[in-house]
Structures are given as structure tokens and as C-alpha cells.
Design a protein around this motif. Structure first.
Motif, PDB file in Angstrom:
ATOM      1  N   ARG A   6       0.822  -1.219   0.000  1.00  0.00           N
ATOM      2  CA  ARG A   6       0.000   0.000   0.000  1.00  0.00           C
ATOM      3  C   ARG A   6       0.854   1.267   0.000  1.00  0.00           C
ATOM      4  NH1 ARG A   6      -5.137   2.077   0.967  1.00  0.00           N
ATOM      5  NH2 ARG A   6      -6.197   0.243   1.723  1.00  0.00           N
ATOM      6  N   GLN A   9       2.321   1.768  -3.552  1.00  0.00           N
ATOM      7  CA  GLN A   9       1.306   2.180  -4.528  1.00  0.00           C
ATOM      8  C   GLN A   9       0.896   3.633  -4.288  1.00  0.00           C
ATOM      9  OE1 GLN A   9      -2.022  -0.424  -5.230  1.00  0.00           O
ATOM     10  NE2 GLN A   9      -3.113   1.105  -6.397  1.00  0.00           N
ATOM     11  N   TYR A  13       1.428   6.546  -7.026  1.00  0.00           N
ATOM     12  CA  TYR A  13       0.245   7.292  -7.451  1.00  0.00           C
ATOM     13  C   TYR A  13       0.458   8.798  -7.262  1.00  0.00           C
ATOM     14  CZ  TYR A  13      -4.550   8.993  -7.671  1.00  0.00           C
ATOM     15  OH  TYR A  13      -5.690   9.694  -7.998  1.00  0.00           O
ATOM     16  N   ASP A  31      -6.522   2.832 -10.097  1.00  0.00           N
ATOM     17  CA  ASP A  31      -6.316   1.532  -9.487  1.00  0.00           C
ATOM     18  C   ASP A  31      -7.411   0.613 -10.016  1.00  0.00           C
ATOM     19  OD1 ASP A  31      -5.635  -0.621  -7.917  1.00  0.00           O
ATOM     20  OD2 ASP A  31      -6.365   0.241  -6.066  1.00  0.00           O
ATOM     21  N   GLU A  32      -8.646   1.050  -9.886  1.00  0.00           N
ATOM     22  CA  GLU A  32      -9.794   0.375 -10.493  1.00  0.00           C
ATOM     23  C   GLU A  32     -10.302   1.274 -11.616  1.00  0.00           C
ATOM     24  OE1 GLU A  32     -11.182  -2.629  -9.924  1.00  0.00           O
ATOM     25  OE2 GLU A  32      -9.561  -3.018  -8.513  1.00  0.00           O
ATOM     26  N   SER A  43      -3.233   2.696 -15.698  1.00  0.00           N
ATOM     27  CA  SER A  43      -3.792   1.894 -14.609  1.00  0.00           C
ATOM     28  C   SER A  43      -2.695   1.077 -13.940  1.00  0.00           C
ATOM     29  CB  SER A  43      -4.901   0.974 -15.121  1.00  0.00           C
ATOM     30  OG  SER A  43      -4.390   0.017 -16.012  1.00  0.00           O
ATOM     31  N   PHE A  44      -2.923   0.799 -12.663  1.00  0.00           N
ATOM     32  CA  PHE A  44      -2.023  -0.085 -11.924  1.00  0.00           C
ATOM     33  C   PHE A  44      -2.328  -1.526 -12.302  1.00  0.00           C
ATOM     34  CE2 PHE A  44      -1.375   3.578  -9.302  1.00  0.00           C
ATOM     35  CZ  PHE A  44      -0.098   3.411  -8.790  1.00  0.00           C
TER      36      PHE A  44
END
Length: 134
Positions: A6, A9, A13, A31-32, A43-44
């Protein structure tokens, strides 16, 4: 073992959304991905984490995969977005909460033929090395 998934990321981001050059080229960093997705965007993908300890400290090696998506004709727009993404991340200082000795480096990227002939797709992987604060 404390995970860095987390915090890494979040740091990536923040670095990407803080890049005015990148954000001028994309509708967002997701992420989504919302449906319908507003092209072009980043996107991740997967985030893999491996222990890389020192004698007395927990170290981690984290691989972050990012995807560039475009519907522009040809590969030019996706390549330009990747270049801006790479400029924002590769060998750039990255602050990750709870960790020190953080480095980030581009390891690979590839242009992929998408099943949808209108979609251009590049995936890129970055290696983040870090040490947990004691």
C-alpha cells in the motif's frame, strides 16, 4: 514482515498525479478503472513484493506494473504517455511512508497487441527497493 504494497502504490500514485506533463496527456491514473474507461489513461497492474533483508533490517524489493491505454490511431500517443510516465518515475526520489533508502528504477516495458484492434497498450515495470524504518 511488514508489507510495503500500500505505501508503495500510494507513493507511485502521488508521483504520477503530481506530474503535470503526464496528467496533461491522460484522463487519469486508476487503481480500479471506471466503466466506460475514459481513454487515454494509466492503470495499476500487479505489484509483487520480495524480501531483500540486510543483516539487521527488513528490506523489500517491489515490482510495480503500470499499464498505458490509448485509442489513438497508431502507437504514438501511448509512447508519448509512457515517456511522460517514465520521466516521472525512473530514478526519481520517491518518499514511501515507513521506509527509507528508497530507490525506483525502470526495468522493462513492452507494447502489446490488444484483442480490441482500436486499443493501444503498453505495460511497464518498475523496481522499488526500500528498507523498513526501525
Amino acid at each position: 514482515m511488514a508489507t510495503a504494497l500500500r505505501p508503495v502504490q500510494t507513493a507511485v500514485y502521488q508521483k504520477l498525479t503530481g506530474s503535470t506533463a503526464l496528467m496533461a496527456l491522460v484522463s487519469g491514473i486508476f487503481d480500479e478503472v471506471p466503466e466506460p474507461a475514459p481513454y487515454p489513461y494509466v492503470s495499476f497492474g500487479s505489484i509483487l513484493e520480495y524480501p531483500d533483508d540486510a543483516h539487521d533490517r527488513q528490506g523489500l524489493d517491489v515490482l510495480v506494473t503500470l499499464h498505458v491505454w490509448s485509442k489513438a490511431l497508431g502507437n504514438g500517443q501511448a509512447a508519448d504517455i509512457f515517456a511522460a510516465l517514465d520521466a516521472a518515475l525512473d530514478r526519481v526520489p520517491l518518499a514511501v511512508a515507513g521506509f527509507t533508502d528508497v530507490s525506483i528504477k525502470h526495468t522493462q516495458h513492452q507494447s502489446i497487441k490488444d484483442p480490441d484492434p482500436d486499443v493501444r497498450h503498453i505495460n511497464a515495470t518498475y523496481r522499488v527497493r526500500l528498507t523498513r524504518l526501525t
